[in-house]
Design an enzyme around this catalytic site. Sequence first.
Site, PDB file in Angstrom:
ATOM      1  N   ARG A   1       2.614   2.219   2.334  1.00 20.31           N
ATOM      2  CA  ARG A   1       3.541   3.333   2.178  1.00 20.31           C
ATOM      3  C   ARG A   1       4.794   3.016   2.979  1.00 20.31           C
ATOM      4  O   ARG A   1       4.708   2.508   4.100  1.00 20.31           O
ATOM      5  CB  ARG A   1       2.943   4.652   2.708  1.00 20.31           C
ATOM      6  CG  ARG A   1       1.951   5.312   1.776  1.00 20.31           C
ATOM      7  CD  ARG A   1       2.641   5.904   0.529  1.00 20.31           C
ATOM      8  NE  ARG A   1       1.676   6.492  -0.378  1.00 20.31           N
ATOM      9  CZ  ARG A   1       1.024   5.858  -1.352  1.00 20.31           C
ATOM     10  NH1 ARG A   1       1.242   4.565  -1.562  1.00 20.31           N
ATOM     11  NH2 ARG A   1       0.178   6.483  -2.127  1.00 20.31           N
TER      12      ARG A   1
ATOM     13  N   HIS B   1       6.937  -0.605  -6.263  1.00 22.64           N
ATOM     14  CA  HIS B   1       5.627   0.053  -6.167  1.00 22.64           C
ATOM     15  C   HIS B   1       4.744  -0.325  -7.365  1.00 22.64           C
ATOM     16  O   HIS B   1       4.261   0.534  -8.109  1.00 22.64           O
ATOM     17  CB  HIS B   1       5.771   1.575  -6.053  1.00 22.64           C
ATOM     18  CG  HIS B   1       4.583   2.204  -5.391  1.00 22.64           C
ATOM     19  ND1 HIS B   1       4.671   3.277  -4.549  1.00 22.64           N
ATOM     20  CD2 HIS B   1       3.270   1.877  -5.429  1.00 22.64           C
ATOM     21  CE1 HIS B   1       3.451   3.602  -4.115  1.00 22.64           C
ATOM     22  NE2 HIS B   1       2.591   2.755  -4.643  1.00 22.64           N
TER      23      HIS B   1
ATOM     24  N   THR C   1       2.586  -3.124   1.358  1.00 25.10           N
ATOM     25  CA  THR C   1       2.283  -2.594   0.016  1.00 25.10           C
ATOM     26  C   THR C   1       1.637  -1.212   0.158  1.00 25.10           C
ATOM     27  O   THR C   1       1.045  -0.709  -0.789  1.00 25.10           O
ATOM     28  CB  THR C   1       1.292  -3.509  -0.741  1.00 25.10           C
ATOM     29  OG1 THR C   1       0.141  -3.695   0.084  1.00 25.10           O
ATOM     30  CG2 THR C   1       1.896  -4.844  -1.096  1.00 25.10           C
TER      31      THR C   1
ATOM     32  N   GLU D   1      11.529   5.941  -1.378  1.00 26.34           N
ATOM     33  CA  GLU D   1      10.939   5.951  -2.710  1.00 26.34           C
ATOM     34  C   GLU D   1      10.965   7.313  -3.391  1.00 26.34           C
ATOM     35  O   GLU D   1      11.229   7.418  -4.571  1.00 26.34           O
ATOM     36  CB  GLU D   1       9.485   5.523  -2.596  1.00 26.34           C
ATOM     37  CG  GLU D   1       9.122   4.469  -3.558  1.00 26.34           C
ATOM     38  CD  GLU D   1       7.742   3.964  -3.220  1.00 26.34           C
ATOM     39  OE1 GLU D   1       6.950   3.883  -4.140  1.00 26.34           O
ATOM     40  OE2 GLU D   1       7.456   3.676  -2.056  1.00 26.34           O
TER      41      GLU D   1
ATOM     42  N   ASP E   1       6.622  -3.600  -1.273  1.00 27.68           N
ATOM     43  CA  ASP E   1       6.369  -2.951  -2.562  1.00 27.68           C
ATOM     44  C   ASP E   1       6.652  -1.450  -2.450  1.00 27.68           C
ATOM     45  O   ASP E   1       6.650  -0.740  -3.439  1.00 27.68           O
ATOM     46  CB  ASP E   1       4.908  -3.184  -2.976  1.00 27.68           C
ATOM     47  CG  ASP E   1       4.631  -2.752  -4.410  1.00 27.68           C
ATOM     48  OD1 ASP E   1       5.487  -3.022  -5.282  1.00 27.68           O
ATOM     49  OD2 ASP E   1       3.579  -2.137  -4.662  1.00 27.68           O
TER      50      ASP E   1
HETATM   51  P1  NAD Z   1      -8.751   3.063   2.522  1.00 29.84           P
HETATM   52  O1  NAD Z   1      -8.846   4.504   2.887  1.00 29.84           O
HETATM   53  O2  NAD Z   1      -9.891   2.396   1.830  1.00 29.84           O
HETATM   54  O3  NAD Z   1      -8.418   2.213   3.841  1.00 29.84           O
HETATM   55  C1  NAD Z   1      -7.473   2.624   4.786  1.00 29.84           C
HETATM   56  C2  NAD Z   1      -7.884   2.011   6.114  1.00 29.84           C
HETATM   57  O4  NAD Z   1      -6.869   2.316   7.068  1.00 29.84           O
HETATM   58  C3  NAD Z   1      -9.206   2.593   6.656  1.00 29.84           C
HETATM   59  O5  NAD Z   1     -10.088   1.543   7.003  1.00 29.84           O
HETATM   60  C4  NAD Z   1      -8.756   3.385   7.885  1.00 29.84           C
HETATM   61  O6  NAD Z   1      -9.729   3.397   8.928  1.00 29.84           O
HETATM   62  C5  NAD Z   1      -7.527   2.593   8.291  1.00 29.84           C
HETATM   63  N1  NAD Z   1      -6.679   3.321   9.219  1.00 29.84           N
HETATM   64  C6  NAD Z   1      -6.484   4.658   9.328  1.00 29.84           C
HETATM   65  N2  NAD Z   1      -5.648   4.921  10.353  1.00 29.84           N
HETATM   66  C7  NAD Z   1      -5.328   3.720  10.901  1.00 29.84           C
HETATM   67  C8  NAD Z   1      -4.509   3.331  11.984  1.00 29.84           C
HETATM   68  N3  NAD Z   1      -3.866   4.237  12.743  1.00 29.84           N
HETATM   69  N4  NAD Z   1      -4.393   2.026  12.283  1.00 29.84           N
HETATM   70  C9  NAD Z   1      -5.061   1.091  11.552  1.00 29.84           C
HETATM   71  N5  NAD Z   1      -5.855   1.393  10.501  1.00 29.84           N
HETATM   72  C10 NAD Z   1      -5.972   2.703  10.188  1.00 29.84           C
HETATM   73  O7  NAD Z   1      -7.413   2.931   1.667  1.00 29.84           O
HETATM   74  P2  NAD Z   1      -7.047   1.776   0.627  1.00 29.84           P
HETATM   75  O8  NAD Z   1      -7.573   2.118  -0.716  1.00 29.84           O
HETATM   76  O9  NAD Z   1      -7.349   0.451   1.206  1.00 29.84           O
HETATM   77  O10 NAD Z   1      -5.466   1.982   0.545  1.00 29.84           O
HETATM   78  C11 NAD Z   1      -4.599   1.690   1.644  1.00 29.84           C
HETATM   79  C12 NAD Z   1      -3.227   2.227   1.323  1.00 29.84           C
HETATM   80  O11 NAD Z   1      -2.661   1.427   0.265  1.00 29.84           O
HETATM   81  C13 NAD Z   1      -3.229   3.633   0.731  1.00 29.84           C
HETATM   82  O12 NAD Z   1      -3.250   4.618   1.708  1.00 29.84           O
HETATM   83  C14 NAD Z   1      -1.936   3.673  -0.044  1.00 29.84           C
HETATM   84  O13 NAD Z   1      -0.925   4.142   0.830  1.00 29.84           O
HETATM   85  C15 NAD Z   1      -1.673   2.214  -0.379  1.00 29.84           C
HETATM   86  N6  NAD Z   1      -1.729   1.934  -1.815  1.00 29.84           N
HETATM   87  C16 NAD Z   1      -0.667   1.268  -2.383  1.00 29.84           C
HETATM   88  C17 NAD Z   1      -0.692   0.957  -3.746  1.00 29.84           C
HETATM   89  C18 NAD Z   1       0.446   0.203  -4.385  1.00 29.84           C
HETATM   90  O14 NAD Z   1       0.539   0.193  -5.627  1.00 29.84           O
HETATM   91  N7  NAD Z   1       1.314  -0.450  -3.635  1.00 29.84           N
HETATM   92  C19 NAD Z   1      -1.781   1.336  -4.516  1.00 29.84           C
HETATM   93  C20 NAD Z   1      -2.851   1.996  -3.901  1.00 29.84           C
HETATM   94  C21 NAD Z   1      -2.812   2.298  -2.564  1.00 29.84           C
END
Ligand code: NAD
Length: 326
Positions: A234, A295, A232, A263, A258
């Site tokens: 990217r 999405h 869900t 996209e 998702d």
């Molecule tokens: P966040 O920044 O709170 O958390 C991201 C986590 O990923 C962090 O803890 C970071 O340390 C970790 N990370 C970074 N590089 C990494 C790696 N190489 N290996 C493992 N972990 C790593 O972000 P979030 O708010 O939890 O969002 C996560 C992702 O969800 C967003 O970047 C976005 O792409 C996606 N998202 C999707 C939707 C949707 O509707 N499907 C909505 C919002 C966000």
Amino acid sequence: MKILFYDTKKYDRQSFEQTLEKFPEVSIDFTSSDLDPITASLAQGYDAVCAFVSSDVSAPTLEVLHQLGVGLVLMRCAGFNNVDMEVAEKYGIQVMRVPGYSPEAVAEHAMALALACNRRIHKAYVRVRENDFSLNGLMGMNFYQKTAGIIGTGKIGAAMCRICHGFGMRVIAYDIYENPDLKSFVEYVSLEQLLSDSDVISLHCPLMDSTRHMINKNTISQMKDGVIFVNTSRGALVKTQDLIDGIRMRKFAGVGLDVYEEETDNVFEDRSDEILEHSTTARLLSFPNVVITSHQGFFTKEALEAIAHTTLQNAMDYKSGVVKPF
Ligand code: NAD
């Protein structure tokens, strides 16, 4: 503060217009066009533009905005991989986003996808509507006492850890930083161990150069046979062709997506036969154990209200010179 709101959907307009009542200094004009180097010129006379994950906020777009004197790009989403941050900085254009609105909205959708493809809800739904009550091909597994592997334990990943814990699962995680809030019920392991130990794997890390195609032929081969895989986060975190090959080789009991690599091509909005025929997304759709949504992880009432509120607060903060951590 005058904002031009790109790629407006009915629900965006509703939630922003409701929230605007609390921000009398802000006015918004809405356009259904999405932001790109051509439509950027519509922003003449505006202080800010409001864009989304699908918008093209690349260097050529930012150049036009800069020429028009637009100083602020309000991203009404968390991700910003579609924004050329270096060029924005070069032109002194401030980019603000909504880092967290409702992590539970996305995490709950991730679990919904995992459950749907595990128990073949999508197949069962269609079958029963056709008056076919047979159970052939619908068998799933219990999640209780299975291992959930969560990649990325920021806001959404942490919410997913809590949900999986609530299901009675053993929860293991991989992140470059450990989240101290999860220490009592999550075990941090290497990526390799997570891949080989997990019955359900869910991706929650951002798309960056270091994470692009992190799920590929090599990492898929390290997963258990019969794993359930959910993304869900990217689309480009996954090398789609390798995922397709893995599905063909019956690696996965279920795949829930998702987000998908294509996209930004708006493959579903166009619905052009030519694009669908050749798209890897369309090929994914042809597998019976794959569930794809559009999405929609963020798409709850609570999340939309929070997005509108934070975006308008960002606009006011920018106006009053408050510097926020990105
Ligand atoms: P966040 O920044 O709170 O958390 C991201 C986590 O990923 C962090 O803890 C970071 O340390 C970790 N990370 C970074 N590089 C990494 C790696 N190489 N290996 C493992 N972990 C790593 O972000 P979030 O708010 O939890 O969002 C996560 C992702 O969800 C967003 O970047 C976005 O792409 C996606 N998202 C999707 C939707 C949707 O509707 N499907 C909505 C919002 C966000």
